[in-house]
Write an enzyme that holds these catalytic residues in place. Sequence first.
Site, short mmCIF file in Angstrom:
data_model
loop_
_atom_site.label_atom_id
_atom_site.label_comp_id
_atom_site.label_asym_id
_atom_site.label_seq_id
_atom_site.Cartn_x
_atom_site.Cartn_y
_atom_site.Cartn_z
N GLY A 148 0.82 -1.20 0.00
CA GLY A 148 0.00 0.00 0.00
C GLY A 148 0.85 1.25 0.00
O GLY A 148 2.05 1.20 0.31
N GLU A 152 4.23 -10.90 -6.34
CA GLU A 152 3.18 -10.97 -7.35
C GLU A 152 3.62 -10.45 -8.72
O GLU A 152 2.99 -10.76 -9.73
CB GLU A 152 1.93 -10.19 -6.89
CG GLU A 152 2.08 -8.69 -6.77
CD GLU A 152 2.59 -8.23 -5.41
OE1 GLU A 152 2.39 -7.06 -5.07
OE2 GLU A 152 3.19 -9.06 -4.70
N HIS A 201 7.81 -7.74 -3.46
CA HIS A 201 6.52 -8.05 -4.08
C HIS A 201 6.63 -9.34 -4.91
O HIS A 201 7.16 -9.33 -6.03
CB HIS A 201 6.07 -6.90 -4.97
CG HIS A 201 5.61 -5.70 -4.21
ND1 HIS A 201 4.30 -5.47 -3.88
CD2 HIS A 201 6.32 -4.67 -3.69
CE1 HIS A 201 4.21 -4.34 -3.20
NE2 HIS A 201 5.43 -3.84 -3.07
N ASP A 225 -17.16 -11.66 -22.91
CA ASP A 225 -17.83 -11.98 -21.65
C ASP A 225 -19.26 -12.48 -21.86
O ASP A 225 -19.65 -13.52 -21.33
CB ASP A 225 -17.82 -10.75 -20.72
CG ASP A 225 -16.42 -10.25 -20.45
OD1 ASP A 225 -15.49 -11.08 -20.45
OD2 ASP A 225 -16.24 -9.04 -20.26
N LYS A 234 -10.44 -11.77 -16.59
CA LYS A 234 -10.62 -11.95 -18.03
C LYS A 234 -9.93 -13.21 -18.55
O LYS A 234 -10.49 -13.94 -19.38
CB LYS A 234 -10.09 -10.72 -18.77
CG LYS A 234 -10.19 -10.79 -20.28
CD LYS A 234 -11.62 -10.70 -20.77
CE LYS A 234 -12.16 -9.29 -20.65
NZ LYS A 234 -13.50 -9.14 -21.27
N CYS A 287 5.14 -6.31 1.82
CA CYS A 287 5.50 -4.89 1.83
C CYS A 287 4.77 -4.16 2.98
O CYS A 287 5.09 -4.38 4.13
CB CYS A 287 5.21 -4.26 0.47
SG CYS A 287 6.04 -2.67 0.21
N TYR A 288 3.79 -3.32 2.68
CA TYR A 288 3.05 -2.64 3.74
C TYR A 288 2.45 -3.68 4.69
O TYR A 288 2.41 -3.47 5.91
CB TYR A 288 1.94 -1.77 3.15
CG TYR A 288 1.16 -0.98 4.19
CD1 TYR A 288 1.47 0.35 4.43
CD2 TYR A 288 0.13 -1.56 4.92
CE1 TYR A 288 0.77 1.08 5.39
CE2 TYR A 288 -0.58 -0.85 5.87
CZ TYR A 288 -0.26 0.47 6.11
OH TYR A 288 -0.95 1.19 7.06
#
Length: 552
Positions: free
Chosen positions: A86, A210, A208, A266, A408, A113-114
């Site tokens: 964050g 991710e 991070h 979609d 998606k 992290c945060y």
Amino acid sequence: MQDTQDPTKQTSQSASRSDKQSDKQSDMQSDIKAQRILILDFGGQTTQLIARRVREAGVYCEIHPWDLQSDTLKTFNPTGVILSGGPESTIADNAPRIPQALLDLSVPILGICYGMQALVNQLGGQVCAQQTHGEFGYASVQLQDECALFDGLNDSDNKTERKLDVWMSHGDRVEALPEDFHVVGVSENAPIAAMAHQSKPCFGIQFHPEVTHTLQGAKIIERFVLNVCGCKALWNAGNIIDNAVDRIRKQVGSDEVLLGLSGGVDSSVVAALMHKAIGKQLTCVFVDNGLLRLNEGDNVMQTFAQNMGVKVIRVNAEQRFLDKLAGVSDPEAKRKVIGNLFVEIFEEEADKLTNVVWLAQGTIYPDVIESAASSTGSAHLIKSHHNVGGLPSDMRLKLIEPLRELFKDEVRRIGVDLGLPAAMVYRHPFPGPGLGVRILGEVKKEYADTLRLADNIFIEALVKHDLYDKVSQAFTVFLPVKSVGVTGDGRRYNFVVSLRAVETIDFMTARAAHLPYDFLDEVSRSICNSIPAISRVTYDISSKPPATIEWE
């Protein structure tokens, strides 16, 4: 947090725990969300990427704001928790905090992290502002102790050294650990870059995992959700389809369902999924609102009604939409006008049928995230998606949204498994309001007709030059301004369009595609030479953030 187990022995103990739960596996197979990860969002730009990595590991997860209520936490009942990064400082006044109810849970926790700094702060450690400079971008983390998240992982060519190549983005740093935690990794500007509890499955990492720049990041997240949390990898295309079909049948019963079919990815996947689940109880309504791509209406009818055997009603409503949009220029107002009129037409068509109770839509998870705001107002509304924030409050039909929890890429995967043509499934996204949000300001028929032609030239050129599949989304935007041009010896004073192409994984962040200049030059000349109403073509190089992918 209650004491549970030694993280250094996590793998073997997780296996033991899995054995004890073997009698519950049949129930879990029928509920692919029985084991789930809660991602607590502190406002990080890459929070959605955390969710993507967890899903890729085969585990269901949801993102909730850091200030979620205790009853929401209790209802969600997570198997494990990930605390996101964050932009705030944990040592600032009124800094976002981890709910105490979450810390009291006896489930594994991973702070990123945060999230790591918040854990340290609230468990009795010390976080300080960086005295010299923060750590942003590439960093090397030296591993110096055992940890279930990192055992066997090494990015060093020197086998006597244990290090990870990671991506950092922090100003503050951890100076002192809470009681019973030990240092697992250090970096040049973070004396405590990774930590683990001595006996509880609680971890903190300053980097991070991710993002793709952290080379072992996906494996770290996979180890946390599968090995530490003991989750089973049940979240895959086949199970998602089976689960969705079962839920649709239970929710709908003997009622009939109306689906607003646009021809986009979609709604097309929803049509195939609903048709598999309830067959003839589904009626698709394709509304040609005059804001579609070139020849869209004919292509949709041919694909679904003729080739797939799905019942499709075509409603030609171009003039109704143009009349409603006359004089409307604000993007949010246009979305609501379009959304309201879609529902009005759907309800008119429903009245012509018997027993229609439900309206099915192709809402996906990013639509929900972008249209929502935190209960405290810490998350801001970016834009309303017409099928999320633009629906009327007095709508008679009940909503059913089978893709509401999917990203998606997950939608595309289940589309392929459902047997949809690859050309349809991997077609670039098209917004529900269509050209209504690609025409800046007021929508007029002249603008829509001009934009359709220019957009078709751009897309056909991308296909011809083998660039279409190399970008994630491409389209043309109509600008309601005129520019001086010249044709032969004559003055030309006509409209401007902008080409837009982006590269993205999750559509939450994106960068402008670096299309070859010669290609852009060819497209520009083709548009200006073949469409007299256009005198100038530009190319949008903005990334998301700060821009959004669509202009409105």
